[in-house]
Design a protein around this motif. Structure first.
Motif, PDB file in Angstrom:
ATOM      1  N   GLU A  17      -5.394   1.513  -9.440  1.00  0.00           N
ATOM      2  CA  GLU A  17      -5.474   0.102  -9.834  1.00  0.00           C
ATOM      3  C   GLU A  17      -6.384  -0.696  -8.904  1.00  0.00           C
ATOM      4  O   GLU A  17      -6.499  -1.909  -9.048  1.00  0.00           O
ATOM      5  N   GLY A  18      -6.963  -0.038  -7.932  1.00  0.00           N
ATOM      6  CA  GLY A  18      -7.876  -0.731  -7.017  1.00  0.00           C
ATOM      7  C   GLY A  18      -7.172  -1.655  -6.039  1.00  0.00           C
ATOM      8  O   GLY A  18      -7.790  -2.537  -5.453  1.00  0.00           O
ATOM      9  N   ARG A  19      -5.888  -1.462  -5.850  1.00  0.00           N
ATOM     10  CA  ARG A  19      -5.168  -2.367  -4.944  1.00  0.00           C
ATOM     11  C   ARG A  19      -5.373  -1.977  -3.489  1.00  0.00           C
ATOM     12  O   ARG A  19      -5.214  -2.800  -2.600  1.00  0.00           O
ATOM     13  N   ILE A  20      -5.681  -0.718  -3.255  1.00  0.00           N
ATOM     14  CA  ILE A  20      -6.216  -0.381  -1.936  1.00  0.00           C
ATOM     15  C   ILE A  20      -7.568   0.294  -2.160  1.00  0.00           C
ATOM     16  O   ILE A  20      -7.744   1.047  -3.113  1.00  0.00           O
ATOM     17  N   LYS A  21      -8.489  -0.056  -1.283  1.00  0.00           N
ATOM     18  CA  LYS A  21      -9.841   0.492  -1.437  1.00  0.00           C
ATOM     19  C   LYS A  21     -10.162   1.361  -0.234  1.00  0.00           C
ATOM     20  O   LYS A  21      -9.708   1.096   0.873  1.00  0.00           O
ATOM     21  N   ILE A  22     -10.948   2.381  -0.492  1.00  0.00           N
ATOM     22  CA  ILE A  22     -11.268   3.316   0.576  1.00  0.00           C
ATOM     23  C   ILE A  22     -12.590   2.881   1.205  1.00  0.00           C
ATOM     24  O   ILE A  22     -13.614   2.795   0.526  1.00  0.00           O
ATOM     25  N   ALA A  23     -12.555   2.610   2.494  1.00  0.00           N
ATOM     26  CA  ALA A  23     -13.762   2.140   3.175  1.00  0.00           C
ATOM     27  C   ALA A  23     -14.735   3.306   3.354  1.00  0.00           C
ATOM     28  O   ALA A  23     -15.919   3.201   3.050  1.00  0.00           O
ATOM     29  N   LYS A  24     -14.188   4.413   3.847  1.00  0.00           N
ATOM     30  CA  LYS A  24     -15.038   5.567   4.090  1.00  0.00           C
ATOM     31  C   LYS A  24     -14.144   6.790   3.975  1.00  0.00           C
ATOM     32  O   LYS A  24     -13.130   6.868   4.662  1.00  0.00           O
ATOM     33  N   ILE A  58      12.267   5.820  -9.761  1.00  0.00           N
ATOM     34  CA  ILE A  58      12.023   6.366  -8.435  1.00  0.00           C
ATOM     35  C   ILE A  58      10.536   6.691  -8.327  1.00  0.00           C
ATOM     36  O   ILE A  58      10.012   7.460  -9.124  1.00  0.00           O
ATOM     37  N   VAL A  59       9.888   6.091  -7.373  1.00  0.00           N
ATOM     38  CA  VAL A  59       8.459   6.341  -7.205  1.00  0.00           C
ATOM     39  C   VAL A  59       8.238   7.005  -5.855  1.00  0.00           C
ATOM     40  O   VAL A  59       8.439   6.396  -4.810  1.00  0.00           O
ATOM     41  N   HIS A  60       7.855   8.265  -5.898  1.00  0.00           N
ATOM     42  CA  HIS A  60       7.540   8.965  -4.650  1.00  0.00           C
ATOM     43  C   HIS A  60       6.195   8.455  -4.117  1.00  0.00           C
ATOM     44  O   HIS A  60       5.336   8.018  -4.887  1.00  0.00           O
ATOM     45  N   ALA A  61       6.032   8.519  -2.805  1.00  0.00           N
ATOM     46  CA  ALA A  61       4.819   7.998  -2.169  1.00  0.00           C
ATOM     47  C   ALA A  61       3.545   8.509  -2.838  1.00  0.00           C
ATOM     48  O   ALA A  61       2.584   7.744  -3.007  1.00  0.00           O
ATOM     49  N   ILE A  62       3.533   9.775  -3.261  1.00  0.00           N
ATOM     50  CA  ILE A  62       2.313  10.313  -3.884  1.00  0.00           C
ATOM     51  C   ILE A  62       1.947   9.476  -5.104  1.00  0.00           C
ATOM     52  O   ILE A  62       0.813   9.044  -5.278  1.00  0.00           O
ATOM     53  N   GLU A  63       2.949   9.237  -5.939  1.00  0.00           N
ATOM     54  CA  GLU A  63       2.712   8.476  -7.159  1.00  0.00           C
ATOM     55  C   GLU A  63       2.354   7.023  -6.824  1.00  0.00           C
ATOM     56  O   GLU A  63       1.489   6.412  -7.457  1.00  0.00           O
ATOM     57  N   PHE A  64       3.006   6.508  -5.810  1.00  0.00           N
ATOM     58  CA  PHE A  64       2.754   5.128  -5.394  1.00  0.00           C
ATOM     59  C   PHE A  64       1.303   4.961  -4.932  1.00  0.00           C
ATOM     60  O   PHE A  64       0.592   4.066  -5.386  1.00  0.00           O
ATOM     61  N   TYR A  65       0.860   5.860  -4.067  1.00  0.00           N
ATOM     62  CA  TYR A  65      -0.532   5.802  -3.586  1.00  0.00           C
ATOM     63  C   TYR A  65      -1.493   5.992  -4.758  1.00  0.00           C
ATOM     64  O   TYR A  65      -2.520   5.315  -4.850  1.00  0.00           O
ATOM     65  N   HIS A  66      -1.144   6.938  -5.617  1.00  0.00           N
ATOM     66  CA  HIS A  66      -1.979   7.186  -6.794  1.00  0.00           C
ATOM     67  C   HIS A  66      -2.185   5.898  -7.579  1.00  0.00           C
ATOM     68  O   HIS A  66      -3.312   5.523  -7.907  1.00  0.00           O
ATOM     69  N   ASP A  67      -1.085   5.190  -7.847  1.00  0.00           N
ATOM     70  CA  ASP A  67      -1.182   3.964  -8.639  1.00  0.00           C
ATOM     71  C   ASP A  67      -1.971   2.893  -7.891  1.00  0.00           C
ATOM     72  O   ASP A  67      -2.801   2.198  -8.490  1.00  0.00           O
ATOM     73  N   LEU A  68      -1.718   2.762  -6.598  1.00  0.00           N
ATOM     74  CA  LEU A  68      -2.424   1.729  -5.825  1.00  0.00           C
ATOM     75  C   LEU A  68      -3.929   1.972  -5.817  1.00  0.00           C
ATOM     76  O   LEU A  68      -4.730   1.049  -5.954  1.00  0.00           O
ATOM     77  N   ILE A  69      -4.304   3.243  -5.658  1.00  0.00           N
ATOM     78  CA  ILE A  69      -5.735   3.556  -5.602  1.00  0.00           C
ATOM     79  C   ILE A  69      -6.365   3.372  -6.977  1.00  0.00           C
ATOM     80  O   ILE A  69      -7.400   2.744  -7.137  1.00  0.00           O
TER      81      ILE A  69
END
Ligand code: HEM
Ligand code: HEM
Ligand code: SF4
Ligand code: SF4
Lengths: 444, 421, 219
Positions: free
Chosen positions: A311-318, A298-309
């Protein structure tokens, strides 16, 4: 019957409770209480009742107690004394009026947040004891109306909001279309067997907050996640039956959820920003069904976003400009240890994070969780008055400059909204998903 | 049953290139392979709001739809999908939309031989089933669970026959649901109705029912069993005798009940997915013999081997003598046959398939995103980007393996002995 | 008086010790049996690591948030409990009795120290009593039994103290002391004093749930 003045004082009109009480007899009460205690409880109830040394050290854990100027009626042990202790001591011989009070205490004056378990030297689980009271209240048919109605919705539709079988896929397709205006080849893949991730949400999302599904779809798309959503029942991960004491229904809901994941052959269930749903899938429902741990990660959104960020799978523009403060939802922090990951996400996407105090596992509950907000309008003020201390805590963060309150949980979101509004704190409330969607790099 | 004797079991390998599809369309969705392996199809996007289905490189029909989803081959090889045109929905079969159109259509089902196709439909906020294009005459305020009989002649649904507004909890508790067979509702009302089953002969309908908030039982043809339980799971008809079997919960543990009487003497922490052997003589179920341990029990006796995380996809061999299932420990799956777990652990595994004589077992498996097949505890030498379930030839000597490798759809006929050695 | 002393320090002491040890074992065993019968799932969550992690935090003064929030109470309760357990065990007069009766003996506390420790226990009991009647959150959940168990615990210390200082009638006080001691021992397994027996289990369970499942601290 009890003195009228006292009765007048706690008179709240709730059709679920009132009609339920009017049908009770003392015999019925006694037999239900004893059957729940005899056949559904065991060593925990016994040890907790007999070990409690009546020291009151749990009191300051509870936001209700703190918010009511240390009124002992609201302390964890005080609430147990007014409910289950009496039921045990009198062997179930309590009056309908007592049951009425017990229903109000158990359903509207305790969020089952378990903060008190961190303050009692013996680790007595008051939330469990209150759950036993709720189970008795359920069996007596005295559950508050709104909560009971939600349980009925669950029983019919397997979701929280009476969303019908056609409305669900229809909504997803509508959101897919909306999102395609922004990202033309974006998809919300329905019924994609063998995807890595099944994304599940709570029913208020398709019902009132469809943009959250839109945002999640954009995040999934940009991160290149191999994901799917079911078009059948089992898409809703919420579970008010868990809080109404209807364990059989809780089990049915969770079975439906897990078996949908099994049918879709996914490896993980990723869930939206909801706390109570996490508790039901990760901790409660699985147990009732016989799974010591959930059959799927079970992956809660917090953990999911944490992993995506990470691992560089989503990048923050600003990064997000306005200073934020972070609310730690009990069910995923005290219940899932996601506090450091939440901070990682907060710092990755926001320029300034201002801590509120106390925080992490010791954060104050939002006073909406545990099914309390689902008791609806009759008890709205109970929630707001019962959490003045939260307002003070938020005000502290506001004074230090916070402008936005991030609450990665649906219940917290709604509960905090009422508190921020009533106490005129002036904070904008957002999900992590709202901010990520705003600040992430998107195609074009 | 689908007759696979007429399929091509001779040609070793057939290929369809998929690469060109990507160039031709804005996007290509997940491909589906036909049961006989001759066709590969995918929903494709032609332009904004214009969809069609590409089959072996050609479009499946004239019509371009506004939206297409749930593309599946029926067991008899027809290509079906849910399609929308001008805001109306229906089912399209081999590119032809059914004449009847609906407000919405979802959860399509096929009969075992594939000749019947059913789905749930909504029209003007009334609900019912549609079978081979023909909707029920009677429609309902809501419909929540659906069934198609094994022979494909009957459909059923859990339907709401009394309007209850949200918030009317006491009215709701008096009962507003029942089950309907071919659109004809039972007389009795229930608080809830779930998980329907239609008997082999299509004459009888069974369902889980909740009589009030606390008492559950099974109702057959509208008549509840006399016994009451804390809760129940899905009923199942014995394919031969027609009795109904369902897991029931009493005093915190589960038992199997047949027509309201407890069947196995052993109780379990959990019982579900009970299944009869094809001749109806043996009964098996997925069980938890103790908290947090899972296995299969056959006629009440659990396999000695138990598994921590999940047991799923149990299936009888055609002769009813063997059972295969999937077991998950931690994050990995294994095929388990008659209680013996195979050696290799996989990230995912699919329902095991028996050869017609029941001697061989094959399953599609996946590790790190690569798909392959395992047969009798041996593993095929190749790994692929996509794969579909293995199919045994009628004589059981060959397997049809349908895969996608390097942008090509490949249909292979492989001697079982090549994999088993 | 003499025969009464013989009775309370002889047969009754035997009974008290048997009730204490036998009762403690019985209570723990029957509680574990109840778990096995009705809440077996609990065993699958128990973890030595997290049990000990939790227990250790809670038996160290000021190692938990709540101990830090309640500095006075923390000092009192730790001093009280430490002296409560150590004084009777390591008291010279007690060890002498063991030696006389069974020829076994062990290290003992200097009498002056034991005397101070006794005072600490008595003062601790007074603190708890005051707290119980003055603090609303404690008062609200107080029943007569709370005063009774406090008295049961305080009695052997008060009488022992009087006996040691030979105040009042020594033989009478001595009789009362031994009687009070017998009562306290016998009461431990069968009253809320059984928190001595069960608290390690409740703490371990909560520690395990928090550590293993919830990945959070329970202190
Ligand atoms: C658990 C129960 C008991 C406790 C907590 C307890 C505690 C004490 C304490 C605190 C003192 C005085 C120490 C001082 O002030 O320096 C004392 C003295 C004494 N106790 Fe106990 N006691 C217990 C049981 C008993 C029993 C069962 C006996 C005899 C069979 C006994 C025999 C004595 C004697 C002989 C003295 C010495 C009195 C003197 O110095 O003249 N005690 N005890
Ligand atoms: C060794 C295990 C024990 C532990 C971990 C323990 C722990 C505690 C804790 C946490 C409290 C509540 C905090 C407070 O009010 O001070 C307490 C209170 C108390 N304990 Fe213990 N205790 C133990 C043994 C005992 C024994 C052996 C006795 C006496 C026979 C005892 C008698 C008391 C009393 C009288 C109180 C005060 C209750 C009040 O507030 O009135 N404890 N104990
Ligand atoms: S609201 Fe939280 S702290 Fe208060 S009694 Fe309930 S579980 Fe304990
Ligand atoms: S802190 Fe624990 S022992 Fe003390 S009153 Fe609260 S629940 Fe009882």
């Amino acid at each position: 019957m009890a003195e009228p003045s006292k009765k007048e004082e706690n008179k709240v009109v709730d059709e679920g409770i009132d009609v339920g009480i009017s049908r009770l007899t003392e015999e019925k009460i006694q037999s239900v209480i004893n059957s729940v205690i005899d056949s559904e409880t065991g060593a925990r109830l016994k040890a907790y009742v007999e070990t409690c040394i009546h020291c009151g050290l749990c009191s300051e854990a509870c936001h209700y107690y703190l918010s009511h100027d240390n009124d002992p009626h609201y302390s964890p042990v005080g609430k147990v004394k007014q409910t289950i202790w009496e039921m045990v001591r009198k062997k179930g011989r309590v009056s309908p009026e007592f049951i009425r009070r017990a229903a109000i205490i158990a359903h509207t004056e305790c969020n089952l947040c378990k903060r008190c378990a961190q303050y009692c030297p013996f680790g007595i689980d008051i939330a469990y004891l209150i759950s036993v009271v709720r189970r008795i209240i359920h069996k007596l048919g005295v559950t508050p109306l709104y909560l009971q109605d939600t349980a009925h919705s669950h029983s019919v539709t397997m979701n929280q909001m009476w969303v019908k079988g056609d409305e669900w896929p229809d909504t997803l397709q509508w959101q897919e279309e909306e999102a395609q205006a922004e990202i033309p080849n974006l998809r919300i893949p329905l019924e994609k067997e063998g995807a890595d991730v099944m994304y599940s949400v709570i029913a208020p999302e398709p019902k009132f907050q469809a943009q959250l599904i839109y945002q999640a779809a954009v995040i999934m798309h940009v991160a290149g996640v191999n994901w799917t959503m079911p078009a059948s029942v089992g898409w809703d991960n919420s579970d008010m039956a868990m809080f109404s004491g209807d364990n059989e229904l809780m089990g049915r809901l969770k079975r439906t959820h897990f078996e949908t994941a099994a049918r879709l052959k996914v490896k993980k269930i990723v869930m939206g920003e909801c706390g109570h749903a996490f508790r039901s899938v990760y901790d409660m429902g699985n147990r009732w069904l016989g799974w010591s741990m959930p059959p799927f990660t079970i992956v809660h959104a917090i953990e999911f976003y944490h992993d995506l960020i990470k691992e560089g799978r989503i990048k923050i523009a600003k990064k997000y400009k306005p200073p934020i403060t972070l609310h730690d939802p009990c069910n995923v922090v005290r219940g899932g240890g996601l506090h450091e990951k939440a901070r990682y996400v907060a710092h990755a996407i926001c320029e300034k994070v201002i801590e509120m105090h106390p925080n992490r596992e010791h954060n104050y509950c939002c006073c909406a969780g545990g099914g309390v907000i689902n008791t609806g309008p009759p008890f709205k003020m109970t929630r707001i008055k019962g959490n003045r201390v939260k307002a003070e805590q938020l005000f502290g963060a506001k004074t230090k400059g916070a402008e936005v309150l991030v609450a990665p949980c649906h219940n917290c979101h709604s509960g905090l909204h009422d508190i921020v509004h009533h106490y005129e704190i002036g904070l904008d409330i957002k999900f992590f998903g709202d901010i990520i969607y705003e600040v992430m790099e998107k195609p074009e | 049953m689908v007759d696979s004797r007429s399929w091509d079991w001779e040609t070793g390998e057939k290929n369809v290139s998929l690469d060109s599809w990507k160039k031709e369309y804005r996007w290509v969705e997940e491909p589906y392979a036909s049961p006989d392996g001759e066709k590969i199809a995918a929903i494709v996007n032609v332009d904004e709001g214009e969809f069609t289905v590409c089959v072996n490189g050609k479009v499946w029909g004239e019509t371009v739809f506004d939206k297409i989803w749930h593309l599946r081959f029926s067991p008899d090889g027809r290509l079906t999908a849910l399609v929308s045109e001008m805001g109306e929905w229906t089912m399209a079969v081999n590119g032809e939309a059914w004449e009847n159109k609906f407000g919405y259509i979802w959860e399509p089902r096929f009969s075992i031989d594939g000749t019947a196709i059913a789905a749930a439909v909504q029209q003007d906020m009334r609900y019912g089933m549609v079978l081979n294009g023909k909707p029920w005459e009677q429609t309902f305020a809501n419909m929540t669970y659906f069934a198609l009989s094994p022979d494909g002649r009957h459909t059923a649904g859990a339907v709401q026959v009394e309007d209850v507004d949200s918030g009317e909890i006491h009215k709701f508790q008096k009962g507003s649901f029942t089950a309907a067979l071919d659109g004809n509702p039972w007389d009795m009302r229930f608080v809830n109705v779930w998980n329907l089953a239609i008997s082999t002969d299509g004459e009888h309908l069974a369902a889980e029912v909740r009589l009030n908030l606390y008492d559950y039982t099974i109702a057959v043809d509208g008549v509840p069993w006399e016994s009451r339980y804390a809760t129940v799971w899905e009923p199942l008809f014995n394919p031969v005798t027609g009795t109904v079997v369902a897991p029931v919960r009493e005093k915190g543990t589960w038992a199997l009940a047949e027509n309201g009487k407890i069947l196995w003497d052993r109780r379990f922490v959990q019982i579900w997915h009970q299944m009869f052997s094809p001749d109806g003589s043996r009964l098996a179920a997925i069980v938890a013999p103790k908290y947090g341990r899972w296995t299969v029990a056959v006629d009440g006796v659990p396999w000695p081997a138990t598994f921590a995380t999940l047991v799923t996809d149990a299936t009888f061999s055609p002769d009813g003598r063997r059972i295969a299932a999937l077991a998950k420990d931690g994050e990995t799956f294994r095929v388990v046959v008659d209680g013996n777990p195979w050696t290799d652990a996989w990230d995912m595994a699919w329902k095991p398939v028996f050869s017609p004589d029941g001697k061989d077992v094959a399953a599609k498996v996946e590790k790190k995103g690569r798909y392959t097949y395992t047969v009798n505890n041996r593993v095929w030498s190749r790994s692929c980007d996509i794969a579909w379930d293995p199919v045994f030839s009628p004589d059981g000597t060959h397997l049809m393996l349908r895969t996608v490798e390097a942008g090509n759809y490949v249909r292979r006929i492989v001697p079982v002995s090549d994999i088993v050695g | 008086m003499h025969s009464f002393y013989n009775f309370v320090s002889g047969p009754l002491a035997w009974v008290a010790f048997i009730l204490f040890f036998g009762g403690s074992i019985y209570r723990i065993v029957s509680m574990l049996k109840l778990v096995a019968e009705k809440e077996r799932f609990i065993f699958s969550y128990m973890s030595w690591r997290y049990s000990l992690r939790s227990i250790i935090h809670w038996i160290i003064p000021f190692a938990t948030v709540n101990w830090r929030r309640q500095p006075v109470l923390t000092v009192v309760t730790f001093a009280f409990h430490l002296c409560l357990l150590a004084t009777p065990i390591f008291l010279l007069s007690h060890v002498v009795l063991w030696d006389e009766a069974f020829s076994i003996s062990w290290w003992t506390l200097p009498d002056a120290v034991a005397d101070i420790m006794t005072i600490i226990v008595i003062l601790g009991a007074v603190y708890f009593l005051v707290r119980r009647v003055t603090q609303p959150e404690v008062k609200f959940v107080t029943s007569v039994s709370d005063f009774v168990i406090l008295a049961i615990v305080a009695a052997p210390f008060i009488t022992g103290f009087l006996a040691y200082h030979q105040w009042l009638s020594y033989p009478l006080v001595m009789c009362l002391h031994v009687l009070a001691g017998d009562i306290m021992l016998a009461a431990i397994p069968f009253t809320r004093l059984s928190h001595m027996l069960f608290s390690p289990f409740t703490r371990a369970y909560m520690g395990s749930e928090f550590g293993k499942v919830r990945h959070a601290r329970d202190w």
